[in-house]
Design an enzyme around this catalytic site. Structure first.
Site, PDB file in Angstrom:
ATOM      1  N   CYS A  44      18.508  19.698   0.881  1.00  0.00           N
ATOM      2  CA  CYS A  44      18.740  20.305  -0.514  1.00  0.00           C
ATOM      3  C   CYS A  44      19.755  21.429  -0.815  1.00  0.00           C
ATOM      4  O   CYS A  44      19.775  22.163   0.091  1.00  0.00           O
ATOM      5  CB  CYS A  44      17.254  20.696  -1.091  1.00  0.00           C
ATOM      6  N   CYS A  64      14.230  16.512  -3.261  1.00  0.00           N
ATOM      7  CA  CYS A  64      13.888  17.362  -2.439  1.00  0.00           C
ATOM      8  C   CYS A  64      12.523  17.394  -2.115  1.00  0.00           C
ATOM      9  O   CYS A  64      11.605  17.473  -3.235  1.00  0.00           O
ATOM     10  CB  CYS A  64      14.648  18.912  -2.805  1.00  0.00           C
ATOM     11  N   HIS A  71       3.730   3.947  -5.675  1.00  0.00           N
ATOM     12  CA  HIS A  71       4.206   4.284  -4.231  1.00  0.00           C
ATOM     13  C   HIS A  71       5.910   4.707  -4.613  1.00  0.00           C
ATOM     14  O   HIS A  71       6.504   4.566  -3.653  1.00  0.00           O
ATOM     15  CB  HIS A  71       4.481   2.941  -3.420  1.00  0.00           C
TER      16      HIS A  71
HETATM   17  P1  NAD Z   1       3.138  -7.299   0.814  1.00  0.00           P
HETATM   18  O1  NAD Z   1       4.412  -7.776   1.515  1.00  0.00           O
HETATM   19  O2  NAD Z   1       2.038  -6.784   1.669  1.00  0.00           O
HETATM   20  O3  NAD Z   1       2.804  -8.624   0.277  1.00  0.00           O
HETATM   21  C1  NAD Z   1       3.470  -9.464  -0.442  1.00  0.00           C
HETATM   22  C2  NAD Z   1       2.650 -10.787  -0.840  1.00  0.00           C
HETATM   23  O4  NAD Z   1       3.314 -11.498  -1.982  1.00  0.00           O
HETATM   24  C3  NAD Z   1       2.419 -11.589   0.186  1.00  0.00           C
HETATM   25  O5  NAD Z   1       0.809 -11.851   0.476  1.00  0.00           O
HETATM   26  C4  NAD Z   1       3.234 -12.863   0.236  1.00  0.00           C
HETATM   27  O6  NAD Z   1       2.466 -13.974   0.789  1.00  0.00           O
HETATM   28  C5  NAD Z   1       3.317 -12.907  -1.359  1.00  0.00           C
HETATM   29  N1  NAD Z   1       4.624 -13.319  -1.655  1.00  0.00           N
HETATM   30  C6  NAD Z   1       5.854 -13.077  -1.354  1.00  0.00           C
HETATM   31  N2  NAD Z   1       6.657 -13.860  -1.976  1.00  0.00           N
HETATM   32  C7  NAD Z   1       6.095 -14.440  -2.963  1.00  0.00           C
HETATM   33  C8  NAD Z   1       6.385 -15.568  -4.134  1.00  0.00           C
HETATM   34  N3  NAD Z   1       7.768 -15.708  -4.347  1.00  0.00           N
HETATM   35  N4  NAD Z   1       5.454 -16.140  -4.584  1.00  0.00           N
HETATM   36  C9  NAD Z   1       4.066 -15.943  -4.539  1.00  0.00           C
HETATM   37  N5  NAD Z   1       3.815 -15.150  -3.619  1.00  0.00           N
HETATM   38  C10 NAD Z   1       4.825 -14.335  -3.000  1.00  0.00           C
HETATM   39  O7  NAD Z   1       3.359  -6.461  -0.367  1.00  0.00           O
HETATM   40  P2  NAD Z   1       2.574  -5.453  -1.143  1.00  0.00           P
HETATM   41  O8  NAD Z   1       1.250  -5.816  -1.204  1.00  0.00           O
HETATM   42  O9  NAD Z   1       3.385  -4.997  -2.368  1.00  0.00           O
HETATM   43  O10 NAD Z   1       2.459  -4.107  -0.201  1.00  0.00           O
HETATM   44  C11 NAD Z   1       3.821  -3.540   0.649  1.00  0.00           C
HETATM   45  C12 NAD Z   1       4.093  -2.436   0.149  1.00  0.00           C
HETATM   46  O11 NAD Z   1       5.671  -2.438   0.428  1.00  0.00           O
HETATM   47  C13 NAD Z   1       4.155  -1.786  -1.216  1.00  0.00           C
HETATM   48  O12 NAD Z   1       3.246  -0.737  -1.113  1.00  0.00           O
HETATM   49  C14 NAD Z   1       5.431  -1.295  -1.536  1.00  0.00           C
HETATM   50  O13 NAD Z   1       5.471  -0.237  -1.787  1.00  0.00           O
HETATM   51  C15 NAD Z   1       6.199  -1.824  -0.699  1.00  0.00           C
HETATM   52  N6  NAD Z   1       7.469  -2.814  -0.743  1.00  0.00           N
HETATM   53  C16 NAD Z   1       8.011  -2.807  -1.977  1.00  0.00           C
HETATM   54  C17 NAD Z   1       9.266  -3.492  -2.034  1.00  0.00           C
HETATM   55  C18 NAD Z   1       9.784  -3.601  -3.445  1.00  0.00           C
HETATM   56  O14 NAD Z   1       9.887  -2.486  -4.029  1.00  0.00           O
HETATM   57  N7  NAD Z   1      10.455  -4.887  -3.709  1.00  0.00           N
HETATM   58  C19 NAD Z   1       9.545  -4.462  -1.085  1.00  0.00           C
HETATM   59  C20 NAD Z   1       8.683  -4.353   0.207  1.00  0.00           C
HETATM   60  C21 NAD Z   1       7.872  -3.391   0.389  1.00  0.00           C
END
Ligand code: NAD
Length: 253
Positions: free
Chosen positions: A154, A129, A121
């Site tokens: 850009c 850009c 992602h």
């Molecule tokens: P999501 O938010 O859909 O799911 C996160 C999961 O992790 C949930 O099921 C939650 O219950 C669990 N969780 C959260 N903290 C936890 C912990 N400390 N211990 C155990 N379980 C825990 O995230 P996803 O599946 O990665 O999808 C969301 C999209 O959002 C991704 O594609 C990503 O690109 C993006 N995203 C990225 C970030 C980042 O880079 N840190 C942050 C938020 C969203």
């Protein structure tokens, strides 16, 4: 339960090719909220679709406002116990690479070489850009955004500049997806860490690994749609669980 941790220990030590597949849950301990937990990002705001970013000045401004709003937490974040455990598997030669849905650069910060972090992602710690792919540092965009309130364009070609992340509706990065698919197919232990497994096509990867014969382990604090085909579920806090599974370097099978 203790016997599940013991099973995971055996799986890790006997695996020849471990691949971790990580989601936002891995970074909540670093102070970056995930999307779908209570208090997560989606409970506060709606995602901006890629087409809206292309079509609307206001959507571009709002995208950049949000990016600069979270800049503090992004820059303060440090790799967690979970990041360090995954880095140790790679350093020990037990894992070729990590596949991540995260955009926070924390796997790289944990010491994993850039070419062993497969970002499906993208990455929000820099921008590019959309037309000519020229790279921009977030630092360098802040000043003019603060001064004008206008989304950056850009310098080279006038195209829209966007963080190097994949928005909903934006094409997936082809090479990263190919590498991720190949890794899933050839892993013998596929470990899902902190993903709700609802965002596609990324969420197909553990199923593919399973189909090709890998053991699939899911570490998450709540149930996921992958639970029904996983071999082992470790339910709890990722840092507490993975903190026990730092492998010594040189500990090859
Ligand atoms: P999501 O938010 O859909 O799911 C996160 C999961 O992790 C949930 O099921 C939650 O219950 C669990 N969780 C959260 N903290 C936890 C912990 N400390 N211990 C155990 N379980 C825990 O995230 P996803 O599946 O990665 O999808 C969301 C999209 O959002 C991704 O594609 C990503 O690109 C993006 N995203 C990225 C970030 C980042 O880079 N840190 C942050 C938020 C969203």
């Amino acid at each position: 339960p203790a016997e599940d941790l013991a099973r995971f220990d055996v799986m890790l030590r006997s695996a020849g090719r471990i691949v971790a597949f990580t989601g936002a849950g891995l970074s909540t301990e670093a102070g970056i909220p995930d999307f779908r937990s209570p208090g997560g990002r989606w409970s506060r705001m709606k995602p901006i679709l890629f087409q809206d970013f292309l079509d609307s000045d206001e959507a571009r401004r709002e995208t950049w406002r949000r990016r600069f709003d979270m800049d503090g937490e992004m820059r303060r974040a440090r790799p967690t116990r979970g990041h360090r455990a995954i880095a140790s598997w790679i350093k020990a030669g037990k894992s070729p690479a990590v596949i991540t849905q995260n955009i926070d650069n924390l796997h790289q910060a944990s010491g994993i070489p850039d070419d062993a972090v497969i970002e499906v992602h993208g990455n929000t710690t820099y921008a590019a850009c959309l037309d000519c792919a020229r790279r921009y540092e977030i630092e360098d965009l802040r000043g003019s955004f603060a001064a004008t309130g206008e989304a950056p364009r850009c310098d080279g070609c006038g195209g829209f500049v966007k963080t190097a992340t994949i928005s909903f509706g934006q094409p997936m990065p082809e090479i990263a997806m190919q590498r991720a698919t190949q890794l899933a197919k050839t892993s013998d232990l596929f470990v899902v860490v902190g993903s709700s497994l609802v965002v596609y096509p990324a969420a197909d990867l553990p199923r593919l690994a399973r189909k090709q014969g890998a053991n699939v382990v899911i570490i998450n604090r709540e149930p996921t749609p992958g639970d029904r085909y996983a071999h082992l579920l470790l339910r709890g806090e990722i840092g507490d669980i993975l903190g026990n599974f730092v492998l010594e370097s040189g500990a090859k099978p």
